[in-house]
Enzyme design. Structure first.
Site, PDB file in Angstrom:
ATOM      1  N   HIS A 180      -0.452   0.163   5.330  1.00 11.56           N
ATOM      2  CA  HIS A 180      -0.841  -0.922   4.745  1.00 11.56           C
ATOM      3  C   HIS A 180      -0.017  -1.199   3.347  1.00 11.56           C
ATOM      4  O   HIS A 180      -0.300   0.416   2.689  1.00 11.56           O
ATOM      5  CB  HIS A 180      -1.912  -1.990   5.036  1.00 11.56           C
ATOM      6  N   CYS A 181       1.025  -1.889   2.830  1.00  7.34           N
ATOM      7  CA  CYS A 181       1.015  -1.739   1.271  1.00  7.34           C
ATOM      8  C   CYS A 181       0.546  -3.128   0.972  1.00  7.34           C
ATOM      9  O   CYS A 181       0.844  -4.160   1.198  1.00  7.34           O
ATOM     10  CB  CYS A 181       2.907  -1.549   1.166  1.00  7.34           C
ATOM     11  N   VAL A 182       0.260  -2.110  -0.224  1.00  8.68           N
ATOM     12  CA  VAL A 182      -0.648  -3.617  -1.141  1.00  8.68           C
ATOM     13  C   VAL A 182      -0.243  -4.358  -1.911  1.00  8.68           C
ATOM     14  O   VAL A 182      -0.055  -5.366  -2.627  1.00  8.68           O
ATOM     15  CB  VAL A 182      -2.381  -2.653  -1.997  1.00  8.68           C
ATOM     16  N   ASN A 185       2.029  -6.778  -0.233  1.00  8.89           N
ATOM     17  CA  ASN A 185       1.030  -6.714   0.861  1.00  8.89           C
ATOM     18  C   ASN A 185       0.621  -7.766   2.369  1.00  8.89           C
ATOM     19  O   ASN A 185       0.416  -8.868   3.194  1.00  8.89           O
ATOM     20  CB  ASN A 185       0.272  -8.524  -0.128  1.00  8.89           C
ATOM     21  N   ASN A 186       1.137  -6.095   2.823  1.00  6.73           N
ATOM     22  CA  ASN A 186       1.698  -7.221   4.191  1.00  6.73           C
ATOM     23  C   ASN A 186       0.991  -5.376   5.255  1.00  6.73           C
ATOM     24  O   ASN A 186       1.471  -4.425   4.462  1.00  6.73           O
ATOM     25  CB  ASN A 186       2.342  -7.432   4.368  1.00  6.73           C
TER      26      ASN A 186
END
Length: 343
Positions: A180-182, A185-186
């Site tokens: 999950h890549c902050v 945001n996805n």
């Protein structure tokens, strides 16, 4: 020297921020995370209980729930860097007759990066639903080590397909889950991995290009001023030849924002470049970040808890099909029809 003190404070601040982000967004088993937990236990004796609860809620919301905060920070950093580049570096380089295409290259990369960013953040990463579960479960076979048949996700109440994982941020299971890549945001999964790879590549190229142009400008300033062959009088009144340290201090005092920006984009280029190489390695070997981490964990324990202790489990990546096919799978994820043709 005042310059060195200020620059070291700036460097320590940037490195500390990067380290804190790695600690808070990392896994509990990591060395840095364990050190952070130990430090938090020590600080718990000093910080009041109510303040601790407020901090814990803030950190939980920041690092363990889906939030647009890092997207806003991402856009703000890009705006700050490109604002400085446009208003100072571009103008100075244009006066020094740098090639126009060379100066416009960061803007071309920015356009491509924003396109990949939007696609990566808005695209469906491969969310597993009851409607597509039956088809997705047939795409990858279970390796029996990292992924075992019959494991049910307690949240989604569905059997986990091979190479999938439940994301605690999005509260969904994702097909071929990577992480999950902050910053976008996805989740990064089977259907948006290509956009993330291009996003990461263009972001690294942007930072590297701005760093090269800015460094070329400062070098040109030094060469035109013939400063390297000059001298200066130190605090003791002695005349000394210009050294690198004095030259950096002079450039910082003359172009403070440009030197600060150069230090930031160089650090960013090194960090992003390393991560870009790691992502390329994963793509070439047909692994995800989740699988790479889990394979390292099993490699340290040598056996699974479900297996007898005298029987060692050797993990082998059964999903790798050669460099070209592995890369093709990133940009064109396999479907059920393709799987049936192979079998």
């Amino acid at each position: 020297m005042d310059f060195l003190t200020l620059f070291l404070i700036y460097l320590c601040f940037v490195l500390t921020t990067v380290a804190l982000l790695c600690i808070c967004s990392g896994r509990k088993e990591g060395f840095l995370a364990r050190s952070a937990n130990g430090a938090s236990q020590i600080l718990s004796f000093i910080i009041p209980t109510q303040l601790q609860r407020v901090i814990q809620r803030a950190l939980h919301r920041l690092f363990h729930t889906r939030s647009c905060l890092f997207v806003v920070l991402h856009i703000a950093l890009q705006a700050a860097v490109y604002g400085e580049y446009t208003w100072e570096v571009f103008v100075y380089c244009w006066e020094l007759q740098f090639h126009l295409l060379f100066l416009l290259l960061p803007y071309l990369l920015l356009a491509g990066n924003m396109g990949c960013f939007i696609l990566c953040s808005r695209a469906n990463p491969g969310v597993i639903t009851k409607a597509n579960h039956a088809s997705l479960v047939k795409i990858y076979e279970y390796d029996g080590v990292l992924f075992q048949k019959g494991i049910v996700c307690p949240t989604c109440n569905m059997e986990k397909p091979a190479r999938s994982k439940h994301c605690r941020f999005c509260s969904t299971c994702v097909h071929r889950f990577d992480h999950h890549c902050v910053w976008v945001n996805n989740c990064i999964g089977a259907f948006n991995a290509k956009y993330f790879f291009l996003y990461l590549f263009t972001l690294t190229a942007m930072a590297a290009t701005i760093a090269v142009i800015t460094a070329a400008f400062l070098i040109q300033v030094v060469l035109l001023s013939n400063m390297m062959h000059g001298s200066y009088v130190d605090d003791q009144g002695q005349e000394r030849a210009v050294e690198i340290l004095f030259l950096i201090q002079h450039l910082f005092l003359t172009f403070p924002r440009i030197v600060f920006m150069l230090g930031f984009v160089i650090l960013l280029t090194l960090v992003l470049g390393a991560y870009c190489c790691f992502s390329l390695y994963l793509a070439l070997t047909n692994q995800t970040s989740n699988e790479w981490y889990k394979s390292r964990r099993y490699g340290c324990s040598h056996h699974l808890t479900l297996q007898p202790h005298d029987r060692q489990v050797v993990y082998k990546n059964i999903y790798s099909r050669g460099v070209w096919m592995n890369l093709k799978e990133i940009f064109k994820p396999p479907s059920v029809l393709e799987r049936k043709k192979k079998t």
